[in-house]
Design a protein around this motif. Structure first.
Motif, PDB file in Angstrom:
ATOM      1  N   THR A 165       1.048  -1.481  -0.481  1.00 35.99           N
ATOM      2  CA  THR A 165      -0.009  -0.122  -0.365  1.00 35.99           C
ATOM      3  C   THR A 165       0.655   1.376  -0.130  1.00 35.99           C
ATOM      4  O   THR A 165       2.150   1.054  -0.224  1.00 35.99           O
ATOM      5  N   GLY A 166       0.174   2.304  -0.435  1.00 37.75           N
ATOM      6  CA  GLY A 166       0.630   3.923   0.549  1.00 37.75           C
ATOM      7  C   GLY A 166       1.931   4.050  -0.735  1.00 37.75           C
ATOM      8  O   GLY A 166       2.038   3.470  -2.420  1.00 37.75           O
ATOM      9  N   GLU A 167       2.926   5.197  -0.831  1.00 33.08           N
ATOM     10  CA  GLU A 167       3.495   5.498  -1.512  1.00 33.08           C
ATOM     11  C   GLU A 167       5.047   4.299  -1.723  1.00 33.08           C
ATOM     12  O   GLU A 167       5.208   4.163  -2.876  1.00 33.08           O
ATOM     13  N   LYS A 168       5.223   3.596  -1.143  1.00 27.48           N
ATOM     14  CA  LYS A 168       5.947   2.441  -1.554  1.00 27.48           C
ATOM     15  C   LYS A 168       5.330   1.130  -2.840  1.00 27.48           C
ATOM     16  O   LYS A 168       5.976   1.247  -3.696  1.00 27.48           O
ATOM     17  N   LYS A 169       3.832   1.421  -2.684  1.00 27.83           N
ATOM     18  CA  LYS A 169       3.572   0.587  -3.986  1.00 27.83           C
ATOM     19  C   LYS A 169       3.394   1.564  -5.202  1.00 27.83           C
ATOM     20  O   LYS A 169       3.853   0.671  -6.174  1.00 27.83           O
ATOM     21  N   GLU A 170       3.358   2.792  -5.043  1.00 28.05           N
ATOM     22  CA  GLU A 170       3.535   3.504  -6.141  1.00 28.05           C
ATOM     23  C   GLU A 170       5.176   3.695  -6.739  1.00 28.05           C
ATOM     24  O   GLU A 170       5.385   3.637  -8.398  1.00 28.05           O
ATOM     25  N   GLU A 171       5.748   3.666  -5.748  1.00 26.83           N
ATOM     26  CA  GLU A 171       7.285   3.448  -5.866  1.00 26.83           C
ATOM     27  C   GLU A 171       7.600   2.639  -6.915  1.00 26.83           C
ATOM     28  O   GLU A 171       8.623   2.003  -7.990  1.00 26.83           O
ATOM     29  N   LEU A 172       6.790   0.839  -6.282  1.00 25.93           N
ATOM     30  CA  LEU A 172       7.319  -0.428  -6.894  1.00 25.93           C
ATOM     31  C   LEU A 172       6.903  -0.333  -8.249  1.00 25.93           C
ATOM     32  O   LEU A 172       7.133  -1.148  -9.041  1.00 25.93           O
ATOM     33  N   GLU A 173       5.760  -0.011  -8.418  1.00 21.69           N
ATOM     34  CA  GLU A 173       4.484   0.245  -9.476  1.00 21.69           C
ATOM     35  C   GLU A 173       5.754   0.898 -11.069  1.00 21.69           C
ATOM     36  O   GLU A 173       5.692   0.813 -11.993  1.00 21.69           O
ATOM     37  N   ARG A 174       6.387   1.811 -10.316  1.00 22.76           N
ATOM     38  CA  ARG A 174       7.016   2.944 -11.050  1.00 22.76           C
ATOM     39  C   ARG A 174       8.154   1.962 -11.768  1.00 22.76           C
ATOM     40  O   ARG A 174       8.525   1.690 -12.799  1.00 22.76           O
ATOM     41  N   GLU A 178       9.244   0.460 -15.769  1.00 22.51           N
ATOM     42  CA  GLU A 178      10.302   1.370 -16.154  1.00 22.51           C
ATOM     43  C   GLU A 178      11.153  -0.936 -16.864  1.00 22.51           C
ATOM     44  O   GLU A 178      11.802  -0.487 -17.579  1.00 22.51           O
ATOM     45  N   VAL A 179      11.305  -1.374 -15.824  1.00 24.90           N
ATOM     46  CA  VAL A 179      11.647  -2.352 -16.135  1.00 24.90           C
ATOM     47  C   VAL A 179      10.778  -3.140 -17.466  1.00 24.90           C
ATOM     48  O   VAL A 179      11.422  -4.010 -18.226  1.00 24.90           O
ATOM     49  N   VAL A 183      12.415  -4.800 -21.120  1.00 24.75           N
ATOM     50  CA  VAL A 183      12.262  -6.250 -21.258  1.00 24.75           C
ATOM     51  C   VAL A 183      11.898  -6.086 -23.083  1.00 24.75           C
ATOM     52  O   VAL A 183      12.049  -6.662 -23.542  1.00 24.75           O
ATOM     53  N   GLU A 184      10.566  -5.091 -22.903  1.00 23.88           N
ATOM     54  CA  GLU A 184      10.099  -4.751 -23.813  1.00 23.88           C
ATOM     55  C   GLU A 184      11.071  -4.761 -25.412  1.00 23.88           C
ATOM     56  O   GLU A 184      10.958  -5.541 -26.302  1.00 23.88           O
ATOM     57  N   GLU A 185      11.613  -3.576 -25.223  1.00 21.98           N
ATOM     58  CA  GLU A 185      12.701  -3.241 -25.570  1.00 21.98           C
ATOM     59  C   GLU A 185      13.815  -4.294 -26.508  1.00 21.98           C
ATOM     60  O   GLU A 185      14.163  -4.631 -27.112  1.00 21.98           O
ATOM     61  N   LYS A 186      14.427  -4.858 -25.284  1.00 22.04           N
ATOM     62  CA  LYS A 186      15.315  -5.853 -24.981  1.00 22.04           C
ATOM     63  C   LYS A 186      14.892  -7.246 -25.865  1.00 22.04           C
ATOM     64  O   LYS A 186      15.500  -7.547 -27.068  1.00 22.04           O
TER      65      LYS A 186
END
Length: 211
Positions: A165-174, A178-179, A183-186
Protein backbone atom coordinates in the motif's frame (compact mmCIF):
# COMPACT_ATOMS: atom_id res chain seq x y z
CA UNK A 1 25.98 -48.33 5.28
CA UNK A 2 25.79 -45.87 8.21
CA UNK A 3 29.47 -45.03 7.69
CA UNK A 4 28.64 -43.91 4.16
CA UNK A 5 25.43 -42.00 4.96
CA UNK A 6 26.84 -39.90 7.81
CA UNK A 7 29.61 -38.25 5.75
CA UNK A 8 27.09 -37.53 2.98
CA UNK A 9 24.77 -35.81 5.46
CA UNK A 10 27.61 -33.72 6.85
CA UNK A 11 28.79 -32.80 3.35
CA UNK A 12 25.29 -31.81 2.24
CA UNK A 13 24.89 -29.42 5.14
CA UNK A 14 28.30 -27.90 4.51
CA UNK A 15 26.96 -26.84 1.14
CA UNK A 16 24.69 -24.41 2.97
CA UNK A 17 27.59 -22.06 3.61
CA UNK A 18 28.29 -21.79 -0.11
CA UNK A 19 24.67 -21.11 -0.94
CA UNK A 20 24.19 -18.53 1.78
CA UNK A 21 27.06 -16.35 0.54
CA UNK A 22 25.53 -13.34 -1.20
CA UNK A 23 26.53 -11.56 -4.37
CA UNK A 24 25.30 -8.12 -5.37
CA UNK A 25 22.13 -9.45 -7.06
CA UNK A 26 21.59 -13.15 -6.36
CA UNK A 27 22.75 -15.79 -3.88
CA UNK A 28 25.92 -17.69 -4.67
CA UNK A 29 24.99 -20.52 -7.02
CA UNK A 30 26.96 -23.09 -5.02
CA UNK A 31 27.02 -26.60 -6.47
CA UNK A 32 25.73 -26.50 -10.04
CA UNK A 33 23.15 -28.75 -11.74
CA UNK A 34 25.83 -30.38 -13.91
CA UNK A 35 27.73 -31.60 -10.83
CA UNK A 36 27.71 -35.23 -9.73
CA UNK A 37 26.98 -34.02 -6.20
CA UNK A 38 24.03 -31.79 -7.10
CA UNK A 39 21.60 -34.33 -5.63
CA UNK A 40 23.10 -33.56 -2.21
CA UNK A 41 22.25 -29.89 -2.63
CA UNK A 42 18.69 -30.80 -3.60
CA UNK A 43 18.50 -33.11 -0.59
CA UNK A 44 19.69 -30.37 1.73
CA UNK A 45 17.16 -27.88 0.33
CA UNK A 46 14.32 -30.39 0.77
CA UNK A 47 15.29 -30.95 4.41
CA UNK A 48 15.52 -27.21 5.08
CA UNK A 49 12.13 -26.60 3.48
CA UNK A 50 10.53 -29.48 5.42
CA UNK A 51 11.73 -27.98 8.71
CA UNK A 52 10.65 -24.44 7.77
CA UNK A 53 7.35 -23.79 9.54
CA UNK A 54 4.67 -21.21 8.86
CA UNK A 55 3.37 -20.00 5.53
CA UNK A 56 5.32 -16.72 5.68
CA UNK A 57 8.63 -18.46 6.42
CA UNK A 58 7.91 -21.00 3.69
CA UNK A 59 7.33 -18.15 1.25
CA UNK A 60 10.73 -16.65 2.09
CA UNK A 61 12.37 -20.05 1.76
CA UNK A 62 10.87 -20.68 -1.68
CA UNK A 63 11.83 -17.16 -2.78
CA UNK A 64 15.42 -17.86 -1.73
CA UNK A 65 15.41 -21.18 -3.60
CA UNK A 66 14.02 -19.49 -6.72
CA UNK A 67 16.91 -17.02 -6.59
CA UNK A 68 19.42 -19.87 -6.21
CA UNK A 69 17.90 -21.50 -9.31
CA UNK A 70 18.31 -18.22 -11.19
CA UNK A 71 21.95 -17.99 -10.13
CA UNK A 72 22.47 -21.58 -11.30
CA UNK A 73 20.77 -20.72 -14.57
CA UNK A 74 23.23 -17.89 -15.20
CA UNK A 75 26.16 -20.26 -14.64
CA UNK A 76 24.73 -22.90 -16.96
CA UNK A 77 24.26 -20.28 -19.69
CA UNK A 78 27.86 -19.15 -19.22
CA UNK A 79 28.97 -22.76 -19.65
CA UNK A 80 26.86 -23.15 -22.78
CA UNK A 81 24.70 -25.90 -21.26
CA UNK A 82 21.39 -24.58 -22.51
CA UNK A 83 19.37 -27.76 -21.96
CA UNK A 84 20.29 -27.94 -18.26
CA UNK A 85 19.80 -24.18 -18.06
CA UNK A 86 16.24 -24.48 -19.37
CA UNK A 87 15.34 -27.17 -16.82
CA UNK A 88 16.80 -24.98 -14.08
CA UNK A 89 14.75 -22.02 -15.29
CA UNK A 90 11.59 -24.14 -15.09
CA UNK A 91 12.47 -24.96 -11.46
CA UNK A 92 12.88 -21.23 -10.83
CA UNK A 93 9.35 -20.63 -12.12
CA UNK A 94 7.90 -23.41 -9.92
CA UNK A 95 9.63 -22.20 -6.77
CA UNK A 96 8.66 -18.57 -7.39
CA UNK A 97 5.04 -19.67 -7.76
CA UNK A 98 5.36 -21.65 -4.52
CA UNK A 99 6.62 -18.50 -2.78
CA UNK A 100 3.61 -16.56 -4.06
CA UNK A 101 1.23 -19.34 -3.04
CA UNK A 102 2.61 -19.41 0.53
CA UNK A 103 2.41 -15.62 0.72
CA UNK A 104 -1.23 -15.79 -0.34
CA UNK A 105 -1.82 -18.52 2.24
CA UNK A 106 -0.31 -16.37 5.00
CA UNK A 107 -2.57 -13.47 4.00
CA UNK A 108 -5.64 -15.72 4.12
CA UNK A 109 -4.58 -16.70 7.65
CA UNK A 110 -4.88 -13.06 8.64
CA UNK A 111 -1.14 -12.32 8.74
CA UNK A 112 0.24 -8.90 7.83
CA UNK A 113 2.26 -9.85 4.77
CA UNK A 114 3.06 -6.37 3.43
CA UNK A 115 6.78 -6.61 4.27
CA UNK A 116 6.91 -10.03 2.63
CA UNK A 117 5.04 -8.73 -0.41
CA UNK A 118 7.48 -5.82 -0.73
CA UNK A 119 10.41 -8.21 -0.51
CA UNK A 120 8.95 -10.50 -3.18
CA UNK A 121 8.07 -7.56 -5.44
CA UNK A 122 11.55 -6.06 -5.20
CA UNK A 123 13.30 -9.37 -5.80
CA UNK A 124 11.05 -10.27 -8.74
CA UNK A 125 11.92 -6.97 -10.42
CA UNK A 126 15.59 -7.86 -9.97
CA UNK A 127 14.89 -11.28 -11.50
CA UNK A 128 13.44 -9.61 -14.58
CA UNK A 129 16.54 -7.44 -14.93
CA UNK A 130 18.76 -10.54 -14.68
CA UNK A 131 16.70 -12.43 -17.27
CA UNK A 132 16.60 -9.39 -19.51
CA UNK A 133 20.38 -9.12 -19.35
CA UNK A 134 20.77 -12.77 -20.40
CA UNK A 135 18.31 -12.53 -23.30
CA UNK A 136 20.78 -11.46 -25.99
CA UNK A 137 23.48 -13.84 -24.73
CA UNK A 138 21.68 -17.11 -25.43
CA UNK A 139 21.04 -19.08 -28.64
CA UNK A 140 17.78 -18.38 -30.42
CA UNK A 141 16.21 -21.65 -29.22
CA UNK A 142 16.73 -20.64 -25.57
CA UNK A 143 15.09 -17.22 -25.84
CA UNK A 144 11.51 -18.50 -25.64
CA UNK A 145 12.23 -20.04 -22.25
CA UNK A 146 13.56 -16.73 -20.94
CA UNK A 147 10.53 -14.85 -22.26
CA UNK A 148 8.25 -17.36 -20.49
CA UNK A 149 10.19 -16.90 -17.24
CA UNK A 150 9.91 -13.12 -17.55
CA UNK A 151 6.16 -13.47 -18.06
CA UNK A 152 5.90 -15.68 -14.95
CA UNK A 153 7.88 -13.16 -12.90
CA UNK A 154 5.71 -10.28 -14.18
CA UNK A 155 2.57 -12.11 -13.08
CA UNK A 156 4.28 -12.82 -9.78
CA UNK A 157 4.93 -9.12 -9.30
CA UNK A 158 1.30 -8.28 -10.09
CA UNK A 159 0.14 -10.79 -7.47
CA UNK A 160 2.61 -9.68 -4.81
CA UNK A 161 2.03 -5.93 -5.25
CA UNK A 162 -1.64 -6.33 -4.30
CA UNK A 163 -0.61 -6.63 -0.64
CA UNK A 164 1.47 -3.41 -0.76
CA UNK A 165 0.00 0.00 0.00
CA UNK A 166 0.85 3.70 -0.05
CA UNK A 167 3.94 5.33 -1.48
CA UNK A 168 5.88 2.07 -1.53
CA UNK A 169 3.34 0.57 -3.90
CA UNK A 170 3.60 3.60 -6.20
CA UNK A 171 7.40 3.40 -6.13
CA UNK A 172 7.40 -0.30 -7.00
CA UNK A 173 4.86 0.21 -9.78
CA UNK A 174 7.03 2.96 -11.32
CA UNK A 175 10.05 0.68 -11.15
CA UNK A 176 8.03 -2.17 -12.66
CA UNK A 177 7.04 0.04 -15.58
CA UNK A 178 10.68 0.96 -16.20
CA UNK A 179 11.73 -2.68 -16.11
CA UNK A 180 8.84 -3.70 -18.36
CA UNK A 181 9.88 -1.12 -20.94
CA UNK A 182 13.48 -2.35 -20.84
CA UNK A 183 12.32 -5.95 -21.19
CA UNK A 184 10.09 -5.16 -24.17
CA UNK A 185 12.92 -3.29 -25.88
CA UNK A 186 15.37 -6.14 -25.29
CA UNK A 187 12.88 -8.73 -26.59
CA UNK A 188 12.42 -6.69 -29.78
CA UNK A 189 16.21 -6.38 -30.15
CA UNK A 190 16.66 -10.12 -29.64
CA UNK A 191 14.25 -11.04 -32.44
CA UNK A 192 15.94 -11.98 -35.71
CA UNK A 193 15.48 -9.33 -38.36
CA UNK A 194 12.78 -10.12 -40.89
CA UNK A 195 14.24 -10.61 -44.33
CA UNK A 196 13.47 -7.47 -46.29
CA UNK A 197 12.02 -7.51 -49.75
CA UNK A 198 14.26 -5.67 -52.13
CA UNK A 199 12.39 -4.30 -55.11
CA UNK A 200 14.60 -3.18 -57.94
CA UNK A 201 13.01 -0.82 -60.38
CA UNK A 202 14.54 -1.03 -63.85
CA UNK A 203 13.88 1.88 -66.13
CA UNK A 204 14.46 1.41 -69.84
CA UNK A 205 17.39 3.28 -71.25
CA UNK A 206 16.55 6.13 -73.56
CA UNK A 207 18.81 6.57 -76.53
CA UNK A 208 20.16 10.08 -77.19
CA UNK A 209 18.62 10.09 -80.64
CA UNK A 210 15.10 9.84 -79.19
CA UNK A 211 15.56 12.68 -76.70
Amino acid sequence: MKKIILPLIIFSFLLATAVSAQTADLPNSGTLPDSTFYFLKSWKESIQTFFTFGAENKARQFLHLAEVRLAEYQKMIEKGKTEIAQKTLEKYERQLNQALEKSREAKEQGKDVEKLAISISERVLKHQEVLNDVLNKVPEEAKKGIENAIEVSQKGFENAIQAVTGEKKEELERKAEEVRTEVEEKIIESKPAEPGVCIQVITPAVSPEKV
